[in-house]
Design a protein around this motif. Structure first.
Motif, PDB file in Angstrom:
ATOM      1  N   CYS A   7       8.175   9.473 -20.762  1.00  0.00           N
ATOM      2  CA  CYS A   7       8.539   8.067 -20.972  1.00  0.00           C
ATOM      3  C   CYS A   7       8.218   7.294 -19.701  1.00  0.00           C
ATOM      4  O   CYS A   7       8.274   7.842 -18.605  1.00  0.00           O
ATOM      5  N   ALA A  13       8.645  -3.395 -18.862  1.00  0.00           N
ATOM      6  CA  ALA A  13       9.395  -3.576 -20.116  1.00  0.00           C
ATOM      7  C   ALA A  13      10.853  -3.194 -19.966  1.00  0.00           C
ATOM      8  O   ALA A  13      11.701  -3.629 -20.760  1.00  0.00           O
ATOM      9  N   PHE A  14      11.173  -2.384 -18.937  1.00  0.00           N
ATOM     10  CA  PHE A  14      12.559  -1.951 -18.724  1.00  0.00           C
ATOM     11  C   PHE A  14      13.225  -2.644 -17.529  1.00  0.00           C
ATOM     12  O   PHE A  14      14.367  -2.308 -17.192  1.00  0.00           O
ATOM     13  N   ALA A 202       8.051   5.933 -24.500  1.00  0.00           N
ATOM     14  CA  ALA A 202       8.584   4.579 -24.337  1.00  0.00           C
ATOM     15  C   ALA A 202       7.930   3.907 -23.124  1.00  0.00           C
ATOM     16  O   ALA A 202       7.661   4.571 -22.124  1.00  0.00           O
ATOM     17  N   PRO A 203       7.651   2.597 -23.249  1.00  0.00           N
ATOM     18  CA  PRO A 203       8.059   1.634 -24.284  1.00  0.00           C
ATOM     19  C   PRO A 203       7.127   1.557 -25.502  1.00  0.00           C
ATOM     20  O   PRO A 203       7.311   0.688 -26.358  1.00  0.00           O
ATOM     21  N   SER A 206       6.877   3.524 -30.907  1.00  0.00           N
ATOM     22  CA  SER A 206       8.209   3.469 -31.514  1.00  0.00           C
ATOM     23  C   SER A 206       8.258   4.288 -32.801  1.00  0.00           C
ATOM     24  O   SER A 206       7.279   4.341 -33.553  1.00  0.00           O
ATOM     25  N   ARG A 214      10.392  -2.649 -28.960  1.00  0.00           N
ATOM     26  CA  ARG A 214      10.185  -1.812 -27.780  1.00  0.00           C
ATOM     27  C   ARG A 214      10.790  -0.431 -28.019  1.00  0.00           C
ATOM     28  O   ARG A 214      11.917  -0.297 -28.468  1.00  0.00           O
ATOM     29  N   ASN A 215      10.038   0.586 -27.727  1.00  0.00           N
ATOM     30  CA  ASN A 215      10.562   1.937 -27.830  1.00  0.00           C
ATOM     31  C   ASN A 215      11.455   2.234 -26.622  1.00  0.00           C
ATOM     32  O   ASN A 215      11.323   1.618 -25.573  1.00  0.00           O
ATOM     33  N   SER A 216      12.349   3.199 -26.791  1.00  0.00           N
ATOM     34  CA  SER A 216      13.298   3.556 -25.741  1.00  0.00           C
ATOM     35  C   SER A 216      13.542   5.056 -25.778  1.00  0.00           C
ATOM     36  O   SER A 216      13.497   5.677 -26.851  1.00  0.00           O
TER      37      SER A 216
END
Length: 256
Positions: A7, A13-14, A202-203, A206, A214-216
């Motif tokens: 990740c 994005a975070f 991530a991000p 997804s 946004r993926n996490s």
């Protein structure tokens, strides 16, 4: 307990909620994060992230999308950074080949250099492969002893088994949650448990029910449950296996 084996928590994005994402993961028993590099210019940001969060381990390298003569020259410092890093740098990557994007000649040069460093330092490699599985398999055979993971694997069962025979594991991610991803879903349903690690990427990438968002790393549980369903096995059995695989592959620090 789970570890997200791939990740990009260092990405912008975070920036707004990185602390909250990590805390939410802790509550879900996702306790570790492998954060791979995309280019040398981002290495200092990664090193800072790992110094701030003990749950984060790093892979440093050069992604095939980011290859340039300048970036490849910066790889000359890679072995020295491994030597003197105060934080866990456990792997090289992500590196690899991508037939759809980037300079093919520079990709190959960067990949071969990183594989040689991995061989010298006895470190695992995180590989990116888009429409290049057969070519990568041939190249890897020239670097005996090099091990690692093919991240975001989307190929066939037969391709997976060829990578496994060379000494690589498969990174299983959100793609398996997509009902129309028949090839990787069929492969994931048959792969031996010792061959897989879980990742979110991530991000990006997804899961199906979160497409467009946004993926996490928090979504790792969705991937775990989907893999258990495909394998027709208890999620706890899958969880124990992929955790052991991740720890073994990266020689994950015992504190995490």
């Amino acid at each position: 307990m789970l570890i997200d084996s791939h990740c990009h928590l260092d990405f912008e994005a975070f920036d707004a909620d990185r602390q909250q994402v990590i805390e939410s993961c802790q509550q879900k028993n996702i306790r570790g994060f492998m954060v791979p590099a995309v280019a040398p210019r981002f290495w200092p940001r990664q090193l800072q992230l790992a110094s701030q969060y003990p749950q984060v381990a790093l892979a440093l390298g050069l992604h095939p999308w980011y290859v340039s003569e300048t970036a490849i020259e910066s790889l000359r410092d890679l072995a020295e950074i491994f030597d003197r890093s105060p934080v866990p740098v456990l792997a090289i990557g992500e590196t690899g080949l991508d037939k759809l994007k980037g300079n093919p000649e520079l990709q190959l040069e960067g990949l071969k250099y990183q594989l040689s460093v991995a061989q010298e330092l006895d470190k695992p490699v995180i590989l990116h492969s888009v429409k290049t599985h057969a070519r990568l398999q041939n190249i890897l055979r020239d670097y005996p002893g090099v091990r690692g993971v093919v991240h975001g694997f989307s190929g066939s069962y037969e391709d997976a088994m060829r990578f496994i025979d060379i000494g690589f594991k498969l990174g299983i991610g959100g793609l398996i949650t997509r009902p129309n991803a028949r090839k990787i879903r069929a492969a994931a349903s048959r792969l031996p448990l010792h061959s897989m690690v879980l990742e979110t990427d991530a991000p990006d990438m997804s899961p199906y029910d979160h497409r467009g968002a946004r993926n996490s790393p928090e979504n790792l549980l969705l991937i775990l449950n989907c893999l258990a369903e495909l394998q027709q096995q208890d999620p706890e059995q899958i969880q124990r296996a992929v955790l052991a695989n991740t720890r073994e592959l990266f020689a994950w620090p015992p504190s995490v």
